[in-house]
Scaffold this active site. Structure first.
Site, PDB file in Angstrom:
ATOM      1  N   ASN A 149       0.859  -1.184   0.000  1.00  0.00           N
ATOM      2  CA  ASN A 149       0.000   0.000   0.000  1.00  0.00           C
ATOM      3  C   ASN A 149       0.896   1.235   0.000  1.00  0.00           C
ATOM      4  O   ASN A 149       1.453   1.610   1.024  1.00  0.00           O
ATOM      5  CB  ASN A 149      -0.906   0.005   1.233  1.00  0.00           C
ATOM      6  N   LYS A 178       0.004   4.243  -0.422  1.00  0.00           N
ATOM      7  CA  LYS A 178      -0.695   5.431   0.080  1.00  0.00           C
ATOM      8  C   LYS A 178      -0.464   6.600  -0.895  1.00  0.00           C
ATOM      9  O   LYS A 178      -0.439   6.389  -2.103  1.00  0.00           O
ATOM     10  CB  LYS A 178      -0.270   5.735   1.512  1.00  0.00           C
ATOM     11  N   HIS A 195      -9.661   0.830   4.806  1.00  0.00           N
ATOM     12  CA  HIS A 195      -8.424   1.112   5.541  1.00  0.00           C
ATOM     13  C   HIS A 195      -8.735   2.107   6.655  1.00  0.00           C
ATOM     14  O   HIS A 195      -9.572   2.996   6.517  1.00  0.00           O
ATOM     15  CB  HIS A 195      -7.371   1.681   4.591  1.00  0.00           C
ATOM     16  N   GLU A 249      -7.266   4.639   7.716  1.00  0.00           N
ATOM     17  CA  GLU A 249      -7.109   6.047   7.361  1.00  0.00           C
ATOM     18  C   GLU A 249      -8.341   6.561   6.640  1.00  0.00           C
ATOM     19  O   GLU A 249      -8.748   7.724   6.818  1.00  0.00           O
ATOM     20  CB  GLU A 249      -5.852   6.219   6.501  1.00  0.00           C
ATOM     21  N   GLU A 255      -5.274  -4.904  10.680  1.00  0.00           N
ATOM     22  CA  GLU A 255      -4.312  -3.834  10.904  1.00  0.00           C
ATOM     23  C   GLU A 255      -4.643  -3.109  12.210  1.00  0.00           C
ATOM     24  O   GLU A 255      -5.513  -2.237  12.225  1.00  0.00           O
ATOM     25  CB  GLU A 255      -4.343  -2.830   9.747  1.00  0.00           C
ATOM     26  N   GLY A 260       2.173   2.690  10.801  1.00  0.00           N
ATOM     27  CA  GLY A 260       3.052   3.832  10.618  1.00  0.00           C
ATOM     28  C   GLY A 260       3.711   4.336  11.882  1.00  0.00           C
ATOM     29  O   GLY A 260       4.307   5.421  11.892  1.00  0.00           O
ATOM     30  N   SER A 287       3.260  -1.708  10.486  1.00  0.00           N
ATOM     31  CA  SER A 287       4.716  -1.586  10.601  1.00  0.00           C
ATOM     32  C   SER A 287       5.436  -2.895  10.292  1.00  0.00           C
ATOM     33  O   SER A 287       6.416  -3.253  10.939  1.00  0.00           O
ATOM     34  CB  SER A 287       5.107  -1.067  11.988  1.00  0.00           C
TER      35      SER A 287
END
Length: 250
Positions: free
Chosen positions: A10, A12, A91, A93, A162, A168, A207
């Protein structure tokens, strides 16, 4: 049974034509293995991949609508025309920054399946929810929103666990923590469709890097990874792909 591992990148809102070329070169040098690799760049870079024989492409999101006056949105069909066969759905985000709730995530997944895309459904809990021991409750709610009314969608999906607190941040769940959560997910999926739950690929994301992936891939219910930052480093991403094949299990 043996599940074919899957590693997804991904990117992003990162990437360039140069990175497309570097990633394509790195993945083309991998030895033939029983592994599915999916690269999900920004949609504008999808057509830049001219040689994708060793991996597949995916989008990072899609609209739940077929078409229409939705400025800035991308339909499943537009993603397919650009070369995508997979698409990330839900996701964290998107859920947080774009206010995508469970109902919208469910609608997007159903649209993806209807169009012939393979959705990678992301689920996960916040640090506060984990500390309050609500992880299983949160994940069950996110899964129920998609599969409870249409269990047949499970056979056409990939799941990505996740933990939001690990995305991150440099922090990753321990292999034991990740395995326990993946085992719960598979057990919960069995309520919808026992056979599909056994076959379902459940990826870990948060991560993931070349240093911690081998221990994760040795776990019985971890079938690969959704990789963020490390997927922007073609050599490291290739190492992660090699690690999952070395850790393949029955």
């Amino acid at each position: 049974m043996q599940r074919t591992p899957l590693i997804a990148a991904n990117w992003k809102m990162h990437g360039s034509t140069a990175l497309v070329q570097q990633m394509s070169a790195a993945l083309s040098e991998l030895p033939p293995t029983n592994l599915t690799i999916v690269v999900c760049p920004p949609a504008t870079l999808l057509p830049r991949f001219s040689q994708v024989s060793s991996f597949a492409l995916g989008g990072q999101t899609l609209s739940h609508e077929v078409s229409g006056a939705y400025t800035g949105e991308l339909s499943a069909e537009l993603l397919q025309e650009a070369g995508a066969h997979y698409v990330i759905v839900g996701h964290s985000e998107r859920r947080t920054l774009n206010n995508e709730d469970d109902a919208l995530v469910a609608a997007k997944l159903k649209r993806a399946v209807a169009a012939g895309l393979i959705p990678i459904l992301c689920i996960g809990e916040t640090l506060a929810q984990r500390q309050q021991e609500k992880t299983e409750q949160v994940l069950a709610q996110q899964l129920d929103a998609v599969y409870a009314s249409q269990p047949e969608l499970l056979a056409k999906s990939v799941i990505a666990y996740e933990p939001i607190w690990a995305i991150g941040t440099g922090e990753s769940a321990t292999p034991e923590q990740a395995q326990a959560t993946h085992a719960f997910i598979r057990q919960h999926l069995a309520q919808y469709d026992t056979q599909s739950a056994v076959r379902a690929k459940i990826l870990y994301g948060g991560s993931v890097n070349a240093g911690n992936c081998a221990a994760l891939f040795q776990q019985a219910d971890i079938d690969g990874a959704l990789v963020g930052g490390a997927s922007l480093k073609p050599a490291e991403f290739a190492q992660i792909c090699l690690a999952v094949t070395q850790g393949a299990k029955e």
